[in-house]
Design a protein around this motif. Structure first.
Motif, PDB file in Angstrom:
ATOM      1  N   ARG A  38       0.854  -1.189   0.000  1.00 40.76           N
ATOM      2  CA  ARG A  38       0.000   0.000   0.000  1.00 40.76           C
ATOM      3  C   ARG A  38       0.888   1.237   0.000  1.00 40.76           C
ATOM      4  NH1 ARG A  38      -2.301   0.297   6.301  1.00 40.76           N
ATOM      5  NH2 ARG A  38      -0.385   1.189   7.193  1.00 40.76           N
ATOM      6  N   GLU A 190      -8.926  -0.996  -2.226  1.00 41.98           N
ATOM      7  CA  GLU A 190      -9.562   0.135  -1.556  1.00 41.98           C
ATOM      8  C   GLU A 190     -10.747  -0.365  -0.722  1.00 41.98           C
ATOM      9  OE1 GLU A 190     -11.568   4.469  -2.669  1.00 41.98           O
ATOM     10  OE2 GLU A 190     -10.660   3.213  -4.233  1.00 41.98           O
ATOM     11  N   GLY A 191     -10.860   0.140   0.505  1.00 43.26           N
ATOM     12  CA  GLY A 191     -11.959  -0.241   1.378  1.00 43.26           C
ATOM     13  C   GLY A 191     -11.681  -1.439   2.251  1.00 43.26           C
ATOM     14  N   ARG A 193      -8.934  -3.622   4.866  1.00 45.10           N
ATOM     15  CA  ARG A 193      -7.824  -3.394   5.785  1.00 45.10           C
ATOM     16  C   ARG A 193      -7.334  -4.729   6.332  1.00 45.10           C
ATOM     17  NH1 ARG A 193     -12.442  -1.542   8.585  1.00 45.10           N
ATOM     18  NH2 ARG A 193     -12.790  -2.480  10.645  1.00 45.10           N
TER      19      ARG A 193
END
Length: 308
Positions: A38, A190-191, A193
């Protein structure tokens, strides 16, 4: 210890046993591991294996593990490059290629909660931290649910295009637990974790490859040769997308350690990676059978793996 190189104390004895013909190498089990990246950094997601683990306890590694026999299920939802394309890239047949790619995605989800799959070929699922997701993840870990069944239940397809093949390392022939491991890179969707979802890890971190390599060099972070080698390679890229784009040009020739007995000591080396060469005194001059340059086990006979 000058650095953090993982080096089992039983290796010299096992190397001598191999040289004397008293040790038969086990067949490596196929495995896949994923370097999740990331920005900014880019940073890479790593886990620390519990000290109680029989293999590489205390070492930092990436999410990953062995191929499940059901990972080659032809019913699996699939998007991205075809199985034939992956077979050519990985140097295996199509069935094995699917199993390896599937294992990479499945193990990443099992150990970090990150899922490289989506409802369509050009979308990725969002947050996967709910109780229902966790129930499915636990069922996957327990092998109560195959990955194909999991994807089908949720109406998802595996996004193989989100992966890039980075390297291939095979555990030395004198190690009792052997793995033929394919390393991949992927960008954190994205979105989603990460979290420590692995029972084999006591800690997870996001760190830049340069920071992790510096910790290894100071002897503060324990790592196996494939881990530190891939970290050093990642330092050349300024963004996660750049690293993923570079994967297509990476050499996937298997790296297999070899040992020789020279002037009263064992010389252990990894071709192309001189920093890992070790000299262990107290040996008899000669060659170690089965570890000659260029020797790689027949990939068609291998059957599964674990994190490295």
């Amino acid at each position: 210890m000058a650095n953090g190189q993982w080096y089992p104390p039983e290796w010299p004895e096992r190397i001598r046993a191999l040289a004397a013909g008293g040790l038969t190498p086990v067949t490596p089990r196929r495995a896949a591991t994923v370097m999740l990246l990331r920005d900014p950094g880019p940073a890479v997601h790593m886990l620390r294996r519990r000290a109680s683990m029989a293999f590489a306890g205390g070492a930092y590694a990436y999410p990953g593990g062995g191929v499940d026999p059901r990972d080659d299920d032809r019913a699996i939802g699939w998007a991205g490059p075809t199985r034939a394309c992956w077979a050519a890239r990985l140097g295996v047949d199509e069935t094995a290629a699917q199993a390896i790619v599937c294992a990479a995605v499945r193990e990443t989800y099992e150990e970090s909660g990150v899922l490289l799959a989506g409802p369509t070929a050009d979308s990725v699922t969002g947050d996967t931290t709910g109780d229902d997701w966790e129930a499915d993840r636990a069922a996957l870990v327990a092998r109560e649910l195959s990955f194909a069944e999991f994807l089908d239940r949720r109406g998802l397809v595996l996004r193989s295009d989100l992966l890039g093949a980075w390297a291939r390392w095979i555990t030395p022939e004198f190690e009792a637990r052997r793995y033929d491991t394919f390393f991949f890179v992927a960008v954190l969707p994205e979105g989603q974790r990460t979290r420590n979802a692995s029972t084999e890890a006591d800690r997870t971190v996001w760190t830049t490859p340069a920071e992790a390599a510096a910790g290894y060099d100071r002897g503060e972070l324990l790592m196996m040769p494939p881990t530190i080698a891939t970290l050093r390679a990642l330092t050349a890229y300024g963004t996660a997308a750049e690293a993923l784009a570079a994967a297509d040009g990476r050499d996937l020739t298997p790296v297999l350690a070899r040992a020789r007995l020279e002037r009263g000591e064992i010389v252990l080396s990894w071709p192309g990676h001189d920093e890992f060469t070790k000299h262990v005194p107290g040996a008899t001059t000669g060659e170690v059978p089965g570890t000659a340059p260029g020797h790689v086990p027949d990939a068609a006979t291998e059957n599964g793996g674990a994190s490295v």
